[in-house]
Design a protein around this motif. Structure first.
Motif, short mmCIF file in Angstrom:
data_model
loop_
_atom_site.label_atom_id
_atom_site.label_comp_id
_atom_site.label_asym_id
_atom_site.label_seq_id
_atom_site.Cartn_x
_atom_site.Cartn_y
_atom_site.Cartn_z
N VAL A 178 0.84 -1.20 0.00
CA VAL A 178 0.00 0.00 0.00
C VAL A 178 0.87 1.25 0.00
O VAL A 178 0.59 2.23 -0.71
N ALA A 179 1.97 1.22 0.78
CA ALA A 179 2.88 2.37 0.83
C ALA A 179 3.50 2.64 -0.54
O ALA A 179 3.69 3.80 -0.93
N ALA A 180 3.81 1.58 -1.29
CA ALA A 180 4.40 1.75 -2.63
C ALA A 180 3.44 2.49 -3.55
O ALA A 180 3.85 3.33 -4.36
N LEU A 181 2.16 2.21 -3.42
CA LEU A 181 1.17 2.91 -4.23
C LEU A 181 1.11 4.39 -3.86
O LEU A 181 1.12 5.26 -4.73
N ASP A 233 -0.09 5.07 7.96
CA ASP A 233 1.12 5.72 8.46
C ASP A 233 1.62 6.75 7.45
O ASP A 233 1.71 6.48 6.25
N GLY A 234 1.92 7.96 7.93
CA GLY A 234 2.42 9.02 7.07
C GLY A 234 1.34 9.82 6.39
O GLY A 234 1.64 10.79 5.67
N LEU A 235 0.08 9.44 6.58
CA LEU A 235 -1.05 10.15 5.98
C LEU A 235 -1.85 10.87 7.07
O LEU A 235 -1.83 10.47 8.24
N GLU A 236 -2.56 11.89 6.67
CA GLU A 236 -3.45 12.60 7.58
C GLU A 236 -4.83 11.95 7.52
O GLU A 236 -5.51 12.02 6.50
N LEU A 237 -5.22 11.31 8.61
CA LEU A 237 -6.52 10.63 8.63
C LEU A 237 -7.65 11.64 8.66
O LEU A 237 -7.65 12.58 9.46
#
Length: 272
Positions: A178-181, A233-237
């Motif tokens: 998912v992170a790669a996307l 992780d690393g995203l704003e929810l």
């Protein structure tokens, strides 16, 4: 028995498809009232219902979350969508929801099941803004190469991974996939994701469901709340965060079943 007799509405079996092995896309189609499934899919779906009788409820609630999420992203200005594990065409498809907001919204449907791809292409034969391609979340590089032929990755993309990651084992590093996307997207892109969980179901029911899924082309890998949050992780929810699928921005005029009848977590995160 001829190939055309395997399922209502199907006149042929696409290359690479074994009609004797059930697939998640066609099981969901059965639950959603579609007609594009084989006998093996119906048998598997009924076996799963004997273990968890709310399968169709869960499928509909997951679809409802997808529709609400896509509508919100479109209203927020997202005009491109990559729908991974899109399944078979049904009512309220992603392009229909998005194009009510932006008439020219572009959508790429991707599924590992050739049956889903064939039927999606038939539905979209006259569309210049929507494409259906075969691809696998477990091969993000190839999936992205395909998507780039139709989407502009210099602009925000809504990456949709609804009810897919629970078919990816931990050994395949679903978080890395998912992170790669998301790494391939620009700021302003979003991840919409839902994931089956055992937090809302009994251990016995879970064990039996896992046994039944193991007889299909996929295996079930439920995850906890904390494990689901990790996908973002690393995203704003976005509000309300990661919640039961029925609790993600529910429509005030609709009623929803209890979380135990649709045991999935759902959330939408924004890349900043």
């Amino acid at each position: 028995m001829s190939r055309g007799e395997y399922a209502p509405g199907m006149t042929d079996v696409p290359a690479g498809v074994d009609p004797l092995i059930a697939s998640p896309a066609r099981i969901y189609d059965y639950y959603l009232g579609g007609k594009d499934h084989f006998e093996a899919d119906r048998v598997a779906a009924e076996a799963l219902l004997a273990v968890f009788p709310y399968g169709p409820v869960a499928a509909r609630q997951n679809r409802g979350f997808l529709v609400r999420g896509v509508r919100h992203l479109a209203e927020s200005g997202v005009r491109q969508f990559l729908d991974i594990g899109s399944g078979l065409p049904t009512q309220e498809n992603v392009h229909q929801v998005a194009q009510r907001v932006w008439a020219g919204a572009r959508v790429v449907y991707v599924d590992v099941d050739p049956v889903a791809v064939v039927h999606s292409r038939a539905l979209l034969a006259r569309s210049s803004t929507v494409e259906a391609e075969e691809g696998d979340l477990r091969d993000p590089e190839a999936l992205l190469e395909t998507a780039r032929r139709h989407l502009d990755f210099e602009r925000p993309v809504g990456v949709l991974v609804a009810a897919v990651t629970h078919f990816v084992p931990g050994s395949a590093d679903p978080y890395g996939l998912v992170a790669a996307l998301m790494d391939a997207t620009v700021r302003g892109s979003h991840l919409l994701l839902s994931q089956a969980t055992a937090d809302m179901a009994s251990e016995e029911a879970l064990h039996r469901a896992e046994e039944e899924w193991s007889k299909t082309s996929a295996t079930l890998h439920t995850r906890t709340y904390e494990e689901t949050v990790r996908f973002f992780d690393g995203l704003e929810l976005l509000e309300p965060g990661v919640v039961p699928v029925t609790e993600w921005r529910p429509h005030p005029d609709e009623s929803y079943p209890g979380a135990d009848k649709a045991p999935l977590y759902a959330g939408v995160g924004r890349k900043t």
